[in-house]
Structure formats: C-alpha cells, structure tokens
Write an enzyme that holds these catalytic residues in place. Structure first.
Site, PDB file in Angstrom:
ATOM      1  CD  GLU A  52      15.156 -15.853   2.397  1.00  0.00           C
ATOM      2  OE1 GLU A  52      14.554 -16.565   3.240  1.00  0.00           O
ATOM      3  OE2 GLU A  52      15.844 -14.869   2.708  1.00  0.00           O
ATOM      4  CG  ASP A 111      -1.814   1.169   1.333  1.00  0.00           C
ATOM      5  OD1 ASP A 111      -2.773   1.226   0.546  1.00  0.00           O
ATOM      6  OD2 ASP A 111      -1.563   2.068   2.173  1.00  0.00           O
TER       7      ASP A 111
END
Length: 543
Positions: free
Chosen positions: A262, A220
């Site tokens: 990851e 956001d």
C-alpha cells in the site's frame, strides 16, 4: 591474463543522484547504511548518540553516497539489549529525541535523496511493555506471551529445555510460580504470535511508520516469532523445529506484505537459516523483498569459499527473483578490519574470545579489498556505520561492558559492545568529536582520533576516500548478472556486463597479473612495481 596498461586516473562516474528517489525498485541495487543511533553522532553533547546528531550528519551521508539509512531500534526502551527490548513502538526513547525529531529526520533525509528504514522486533518486547506489566500482575494479557507452569514436584523446573540465544535457560519464573518464555534476555519476553491481538498490533505499528514516510522495515530475528503451541522439548534433527522457521510465519509475512505494498514499502528480514530452499521461501513475491546474506558475512577470507558463498547466495535467490544482499559487518558481529586480521577470518558467535591476536594492518588491507568485492556484486549492499572509516573492534574494559551476551555467558564472551563504540568525527575535539560534554556511553580507544572522519576526508588514500569513490563509481559496473572470468588459483575475477568493467581480487600468496584493460578505475591498494595485483588487493578495471 593479458599485459597491464599503466594505471590511469579514475574515469568520472555518473553524477550522484542522491538515491534515485523516483526509482520503484531502488532496493534491488541500493547501498544502505546502518545507523546505530546510540553511537553514530551526539547532537546535544551528553555522550549518547541521538537523532539530532544524525540530522547534522546527513551531508556526510549524502557525500558518502548511500541511498538509504537503516536505523537500529530508536524506540522507548530500558536498553537492556541495546534497544531491542522495546517498550513502545510509537515513541522515541528520550535519549535519542522525540517522535517529531524522527519525523524531521525522515523528511530531511528524503530531501537529500536518502530513504529511511526502521527496525521492528516481532519476536519479543521489553518486560516494561504495558502488556507484560499487566501480564506480570496476572491479567489476561498473559495470553499475549508464553506462560506455563513449571515441571517437577513443585513446578521448580522450566517448562521445557529450550536455551536462550544469550546462554542459559529460555525461561524465567515469576513470584506466583508461573514461567515465561524468552529466547533472548529475561527482560525480553517472547510474544505469542498465535494470538490475533499480537498480529493486529504489529500491523498497526507498520502502518504507523509507513505513514511517517519510512521506505522500509528491517525485521529482527525474522525466523523466530512462531512457536509450536505445545512448546515441546527440543530434539536435534526433529522437523519442524519448535521455534525456528515454522511454516506459520509465512502467513504473517504475507499479511505484512499487503500493508507494505500500500505504501510502496520494502522489507529486509534477518533470516539465519542453513537450508537455502527454506531461506528462499521468505523471499517469494508475496512475502519479504530481501533478506540478509549471512553466508557471505561469516565466510573466511578465502577465494574458493568466497566464490562458493557468492554462487550459493545468487543461486538461492534466483528461483524467487529476489536480489541478494551483501554485508561485511553489523551491530552484532566483530568488525571487518579485526576479523580479517586474525588467523580465523570467518565469524562465529561461539568463537568470540578476549585477547584474540590481531594484525590490524593485514585486516585493513583485506577489508579494503572486501569493500570493492562486495560493492561489485549484483544486488544491494549494507554498510555498517564506521566500516567506511576502517574502525577496528574495540576492547571494552570489563567494568564498562553492557551487552547481555557477556553476562549470560558468565563473562567468557566479550559481547558485542566492541563494534558499537561511538564514532570518531573530529580528531582534535574532545572524545574525537562525539559529544562535547558527557563521556561517551561506551569508551573510545585511545587512538580513535586517527580514524576520525575529518582526518580521513583530507586523505585521498584513506578508507573513507576509498568508500566514497567506490560508491561514486559503482553504477559504472552495470546492473547485469555476475559472470566469472578465467583467473589463477586464489584470484577472483568477474564482470557484470559483457565487455564491461571487471573486478579482480587477489587472495593468493603471490602477486597476480591483471587481465588486459584500458584503465584502472579504482584499487584498494597500489599495484606492485611490475603492475601486478598484490596479495589481499582488489581493483576495478575498464576493458
């Protein structure tokens, strides 16, 4: 333009794969559905949407054909700004359920071939967050925010002249005389991203949700968190801006990217920037994967301006190899059916007003055409809940408005609640099937039953049926770059592969002849008696 052939029944598209769960670059072409949990589906009947309601509607979402769900904030929050005032990122607000419910929803959606994307709000937290509660009491946590003494003989003036995005000053004063910064509501104090504790906390939160199986994160107000440490007054035209698009942000997002990599996670940033070169920096290979395309969302219903917006979007993404995103509406903007039914068909927060005349029949016709246009463009598409039902903007009674934008504007801005009204599911059920006991948290218009999902499911000409068929057929268009084709003025025509299907959209006054084709795959409305494409209508054609 060639002579049209008679329309043929739609050719069956590829079998729906439920989101291609093993495709690593799924996000480059996905259709992603925004779930505003509070208004999507109410599982316990209390009038507020919840995670149980979303879980119960997963078959609906799978049948629609979306590949991922973006959940607006579902975290613990006082709901002063619709959940974008977060108290605890590791807890689900009790109104929506529990953390266990969220984990079940993520897992069950994945089993249905639908990924989950959560919403992170890095610029600010709630004033009920433990950090700010401690800061308010004078603790060392003040360093995690932007506290300053005021100006004037007695410190009675704000530390600088910055304005809140919701109107009024961006500063509030505590009883001890110190002022704190909030670019949004006073209940949303801005975090100090120069402090390592703030950075570490957000990195830990990212891992927390990736560990629970989310596929991505929507960021956001992604261009706002970094601030000039001097907090100077705003000077028009001065570069760099004191709090928008500062260079320090890129180091933050590079560190986030290492975490996402990851987990094979993806980011989509909410980046409102007019400078295309600056915008593209956020999409470099070691930063964000995608960012929202607001030029297209705010573009008027005009062929030349839409083509310019499309070309500009593709051009600014090309240097960094990032896919474009296409969106017609979200939880902050006027619903598409209503916007396209007005004299001013663009979107600007500054032009929102009560009582704007709207032709919903016109807006609906254009919204249907816009659906086929956006779904035919290269890249990913974000679909806001209720757009597939053709919901219009609702007018909320003054005594029921909750959006702080309305109150901060001294009542002149109608706010954003009109696009957040709970969805209608069952026409003949109480509250159109949203909640069985409690009155919905925002009132539904009296005619909401006509838009109910069960009614539209049974109607082959409904907006819902159009979206379902468009998402089913979308892979047929191909995954190549956009190629514009010759077309009359006011008509957009393009393909995605040499000799492949063509999308044609008529925004001109008069009906348009269709190019030579062998089949009409899908249309937003019927052709005229002479086989021409009427105004405000779109088709997908097989050549």
């Amino acid at each position: 333009m060639g002579q049209p052939t008679p329309a043929l029944p739609p050719t069956p598209g590829p079998a729906r794969t439920g989101g291609h769960p093993h495709t690593p670059d799924w996000w480059r072409t996905a259709v992603i559905y925004q779930v505003y949990v509070r208004s999507f589906a109410d599982g316990d009947g209390d009038g507020t949407g919840d995670l149980a309601g979303v879980r119960a509607r997963l078959p609906y979402l799978a049948e629609l054909g979306v590949e991922a769900l973006w959940f607006s904030p579902w975290y613990l929050s006082p709901m002063k700004d619709g959940g974008y005032d977060v108290t605890d990122y590791r807890a689900i607000d009790p109104a929506f359920g529990t953390l266990e419910d969220a984990e079940k929803l993520i897992a069950e959606a994945r089993e249905a071939g639908i990924r989950a994307i959560v919403d992170i709000v890095p610029n600010h937290v709630s004033d009920q967050h433990p950090w700010f509660r401690a800061a308010r009491s004078g603790g060392p946590e003040r360093e995690l925010f932007h506290f300053r003494p005021g100006r004037g003989p007695d410190g009675e003036l704000p530390p600088n002249d910055w304005k809140s995005e919701f109107g009024g000053p961006a500063w509030s004063r505590l009883d001890d005389g110190e002022w704190y910064l909030h670019l949004f509501a006073p209940e949303q104090p801005d975090l100090n991203w120069a402090h390592p504790t703030v950075r570490k906390e957000h990195e830990d939160v990212l891992r927390f949700w990736f560990e629970r199986g989310v596929a991505g994160v929507r960021i956001d107000s992604a261009a706002l968190p970094a601030k000039d440490p001097e907090l100077p007054d705003f000077v028009e035209g001065r570069d760099p801006h004191p709090y928008v698009d500062r260079d320090e942000l890129h180091d933050i997002y590079r560190s986030w990217r290492t975490i996402a990599d990851e987990y094979d996670g993806v980011f989509v940033g909410e980046v409102w920037l007019p400078d295309s070169e600056r915008f593209a920096r956020y999409l470099r290979p070691d930063e964000l994967h995608t960012a929202f395309n607001f030029a297209f969302l705010s573009c008027p219903w005009d062929a030349d301006r839409l083509r310019t917006a499309i070309d500009g979007t593709l051009a600014e993404h090309a240097p960094v190899g990032a896919p474009a995103t296409w969106v017609l509406c979200n939880h902050d903007v006027t619903r598409t059916v209503t916007r396209y039914g007005r004299v001013d068909t663009g979107f600007d927060f500054a032009t929102k007003a009560f009582g704007t005349p709207t032709d919903l029949a016109l807006g609906t016709r254009r919204a249907r055409a816009a659906a086929l246009l956006s779904l035919a463009l290269p890249g990913s598409v974000y679909l806001y809940q209720g757009e597939e039902l053709g919901l219009p903007e609702a007018e909320i009674p003054l005594d029921r408005i909750q959006d702080p934008m309305h109150f901060r504007s001294q009542g002149t801005d109608p706010g954003r609640d009109g696009c957040r009204v709970p969805l209608p599911w069952v026409a003949d059920a109480p509250h159109a099937g949203f909640g069985s006991r409690g009155e919905p948290w925002l009132p539904q218009p009296a005619d909401w039953q006509a838009y109910a999902a069960d009614v539209q499911s049974a109607d082959p000409d409904s907006m819902l049926s159009l979206y379902r068929e468009a998402l089913r057929l979308r892979p047929v268009l191909g995954d190549g770059p956009l190629t514009w084709l010759p077309a009359p003025e006011g008509v957009l025509a393009f393909s995605r592969a040499p000799g492949g299907p063509v999308c044609v959209v008529n925004l001109a006054e008069a009906p348009a002849e269709l190019p030579a084709h062998t089949a009409l795959l899908l249309g937003s409305g019927p052709l005229d008696p002479r086989g021409r494409l009427p105004r405000d209508t779109a088709v997908w054609l097989r050549r």
